[in-house]
Design a protein around this motif. Structure first.
Motif, mmCIF file in Angstrom:
data_model
loop_
_atom_site.group_PDB
_atom_site.id
_atom_site.type_symbol
_atom_site.label_atom_id
_atom_site.label_comp_id
_atom_site.label_asym_id
_atom_site.label_seq_id
_atom_site.Cartn_x
_atom_site.Cartn_y
_atom_site.Cartn_z
ATOM 1 N N MET A 267 0.738 -1.171 -0.181
ATOM 2 C CA MET A 267 0.070 0.099 -0.071
ATOM 3 C C MET A 267 0.957 1.102 -0.013
ATOM 4 N N PRO A 268 0.645 2.147 -1.138
ATOM 5 C CA PRO A 268 1.514 3.345 -1.182
ATOM 6 C C PRO A 268 1.468 4.220 0.343
ATOM 7 N N ASN A 269 2.365 4.843 0.452
ATOM 8 C CA ASN A 269 2.447 5.985 1.619
ATOM 9 C C ASN A 269 1.637 7.141 0.971
ATOM 10 N N LEU A 270 0.734 7.684 1.890
ATOM 11 C CA LEU A 270 0.042 9.075 1.526
ATOM 12 C C LEU A 270 0.784 10.034 2.169
ATOM 13 N N THR A 271 1.736 10.003 2.928
ATOM 14 C CA THR A 271 2.326 11.199 3.664
ATOM 15 C C THR A 271 4.008 11.153 3.024
ATOM 16 N N GLU A 272 4.741 12.329 3.135
ATOM 17 C CA GLU A 272 5.977 12.438 2.954
ATOM 18 C C GLU A 272 6.830 12.443 4.074
ATOM 19 N N PRO A 273 8.037 11.928 3.826
ATOM 20 C CA PRO A 273 9.004 11.801 4.967
ATOM 21 C C PRO A 273 9.540 13.169 5.085
ATOM 22 N N LYS A 274 9.267 13.750 6.307
ATOM 23 C CA LYS A 274 9.847 15.132 6.759
ATOM 24 C C LYS A 274 10.784 15.136 7.722
ATOM 25 N N LEU A 275 11.764 15.804 7.546
ATOM 26 C CA LEU A 275 13.185 15.893 8.330
ATOM 27 C C LEU A 275 13.011 17.498 9.070
ATOM 28 N N ILE A 276 13.603 17.332 10.384
ATOM 29 C CA ILE A 276 13.551 18.590 11.000
ATOM 30 C C ILE A 276 14.722 18.237 11.923
ATOM 31 N N ALA A 277 15.656 19.284 12.120
ATOM 32 C CA ALA A 277 17.037 19.230 12.755
ATOM 33 C C ALA A 277 17.100 20.120 13.839
ATOM 34 N N GLY A 278 17.964 19.850 15.140
ATOM 35 C CA GLY A 278 18.280 20.631 15.953
ATOM 36 C C GLY A 278 19.766 21.305 15.514
ATOM 37 N N ASN A 279 20.348 21.840 16.462
ATOM 38 C CA ASN A 279 21.630 22.411 16.396
ATOM 39 C C ASN A 279 22.795 21.469 16.590
ATOM 40 N N ALA A 280 22.784 20.448 16.854
ATOM 41 C CA ALA A 280 23.852 19.429 17.271
ATOM 42 C C ALA A 280 24.717 19.225 15.903
ATOM 43 N N ASN A 281 23.883 18.964 14.839
ATOM 44 C CA ASN A 281 24.815 18.507 13.600
ATOM 45 C C ASN A 281 24.086 19.009 12.225
ATOM 46 N N LEU A 282 23.799 20.197 12.006
ATOM 47 C CA LEU A 282 23.189 20.682 10.871
ATOM 48 C C LEU A 282 23.832 20.213 9.421
ATOM 49 N N PRO A 283 25.084 20.379 9.397
ATOM 50 C CA PRO A 283 25.560 19.900 8.167
ATOM 51 C C PRO A 283 25.282 18.516 7.672
ATOM 52 N N LEU A 284 25.369 17.711 8.823
ATOM 53 C CA LEU A 284 24.845 16.128 8.375
ATOM 54 C C LEU A 284 23.299 16.167 8.389
#
Length: 339
Positions: A1-18
Motif C-alpha cells: 500500500m503506497p504511503n500517503l504522507t511524505e517523510p519530513k526531516l527536522i533538525a536541531g543544532n547538534a549537527n546541521l551539516p549532517l
C-alpha cells in the motif's frame, strides 16, 4: 500500500551539516525534493530552549535528526522539546534519528549508588511521544532493550569495509584488524570478516579510571598493517598508546577506524603527535575545525546510509538490508568510484 504522507526531516543544532547532507541524499534517492522543515530552535537568555515549527506537520511522518553529542544535555533537551512540539502539532509518527547516542557509556551500574543514565534517557525519549529510534553503533547493544519502542541500530563496519578495500587496495593481505580491548572484540571481528583479515586484541589493564597501566598484544602483528577498530574516540589516550604498543610489537603501520569522534580535551593534539598514520572518523558528531585541520584525521560520511535507512523506515522496508555489501555499495559508489 503506497504511503500517503511524505517523510519530513527536522533538525536541531547538534549537527546541521549532517542533517542537510541527509536531506540532499534523500532528494537524490527519491528524485523529489526533500528539505528540512522550517523551524527555529533557540535559547532564552536564561538558557531555556524554545522550539517553533513554521510548517504544517499534521499527519506527517517526522524524523528528528539530532545527535546528543557535546553539549550533551543541551542537545538532548532540544531533541525532547522538538518531539513534544511535533506531537502537539498532530504529527502521525515521530522518529528520533540519533547518529550518536549520548549517555550510552552509562549503560549499567559499575558500583554501588550509581545511575543507569542510558535507561533514564530512554524513558524520557519515550515519554515525549517518540515512537522509533534510529542510531549508529551503540556503545552497548543491550541499550536497545532499554526502549519499549523499536530501535534500529546501524553499523559503521560495512562503510569502513568499503573504505578499507579502496584505500588499501593491493595490500589487503597485509591487513590485521585490532580490537583495542576485550570488550570490543565482537565489533572488530565483524569488520575483520568483511575484509577477510585476521584479528588481534590489545589487552589493557587499568590501575584506576582514565589511566591505562599495561597493554599486551594478543596475536602476532609483525609486518602487518594494523587497523584499530572502536566505536568512539574521546580523549584518544588509549588509542594512541595502543598504536605505540602495536608498533613496538613489529607492526609496519597503524591506522584507526572509529565511528564517533567525540575528540574532547587533548585528543586532536595526541592523534597528530602519535604514530597513527591515519584516524578515520564518521561525521555522526560534527567535526570541529581542529579535527578537520588535522593532517592524519579523515572523515567518512554517514549521510548516504542514514538517508536510505530513513527512506526504508518510511516505506516499511528492511533496515537490516543496509548491513549487506550488495545493498550498501551502490549507495556509496560515487564516493568510492565503484562499478
Amino acid at each position: 500500500m503506497p504511503n500517503l504522507t511524505e517523510p519530513k526531516l527536522i533538525a536541531g543544532n547538534a549537527n546541521l551539516p549532517l542533517a542537510k547532507s541527509i536531506a540532499k541524499r534523500m532528494t537524490m534517492h527519491r528524485g523529489t525534493h526533500t528539505g528540512l522543515v522550517d523551524a527555529r530552535v533557540e535559547r532564552f537568555n536564561d538558557g531555556e530552549i524554545f522550539v517553533e515549527v513554521f510548517e504544517n506537520v499534521r499527519g506527517e511522518d517526522m524524523f528528528i535528526i539530532q545527535p546528543t553529542s557535546n553539549p550533551a544535555n543541551d542537545n538532548l533537551m532540544e531533541l525532547l522539546i522538538m518531539a513534544d512540539a511535533l506531537r502537539r502539532s498532530s504529527a502521525a509518527r515521530v522518529t528520533a534519528v540519533l547518529p550518536y547516542f549520548g549517555y550510552a557509556r552509562q549503560d549499567r551500574r559499575t558500583k554501588a549508588r550509581t545511575p543507569i543514565s542510558a535507561k533514564l534517557v530512554a524513558n524520557m525519549m519515550v515519554g515525549t511521544g517518540i515512537e522509533r529510534v534510529l542510531t549508529m553503533d551503540l556503545h552497548a547493544a543491550q541499550i536497545q532493550g532499554f526502549f519499549d519502542i523499536p530501535v534500529d541500530n546501524l553499523y559503521a563496519s560495512p562503510v569502513f569495509a568499503l573504505d578499507i578495500r579502496t584505500h588499501f587496495k593491493g595490500r589487503l593481505d597485509e591487513i590485521m584488524v585490532v580490537s583495542p580491548d576485550v570488550g570490543g572484540v565482537a565489533r572488530a571481528r565483524e569488520l575483520a570478516k568483511r575484509v577477510n583479515a585476521p584479528l588481534a586484541i590489545v589487552d589493557k589493564r587499568r590501575e584506576k579510571p582514565g589511566e591505562v597501566a599495561e597493554m599486551t598484544v594478543i596475536g602476532s602483528v609483525k609486518d602487518k598493517i594494523c587497523l584499530i577498530v572502536d566505536d568512539m574516540c574521546d580523549t584518544a589516550g588509549t588509542l594512541c598508546k595502543a598504536a605505540e604498543v602495536l608498533i613496538d610489537n613489529g607492526a609496519s603501520e597503524v591506522h584507526a577506524y572509529t565511528t564517533h569522534g567525540v575528540m574532547s580535551g587533548p585528543a586532536v593534539e595526541r592523534v597528530t603527535g602519535s604514530v597513527l598514520k591515519s584516524l578515520v572518523l564518521t561525521d555522526t558528531i560534527q567535526p570541529t575545525p581542529a579535527v578537520l585541520g588535522a593532517p592524519n584525521i579523515r572523515i567518512v560520511p554517514v549521510a548516504p546510509v542514514f538517508a536510505q535507512a530513513i527512506l526504508n523506515i518510511w516505506n516499511g522496508t528492511s533496515v537490516s538490508s543496509l548491513f549487506d555489501d550488495a545493498t550498501l555499495s551502490p549507495i556509496y559508489e560515487s564516493l568510492y568510484g565503484m562499478d
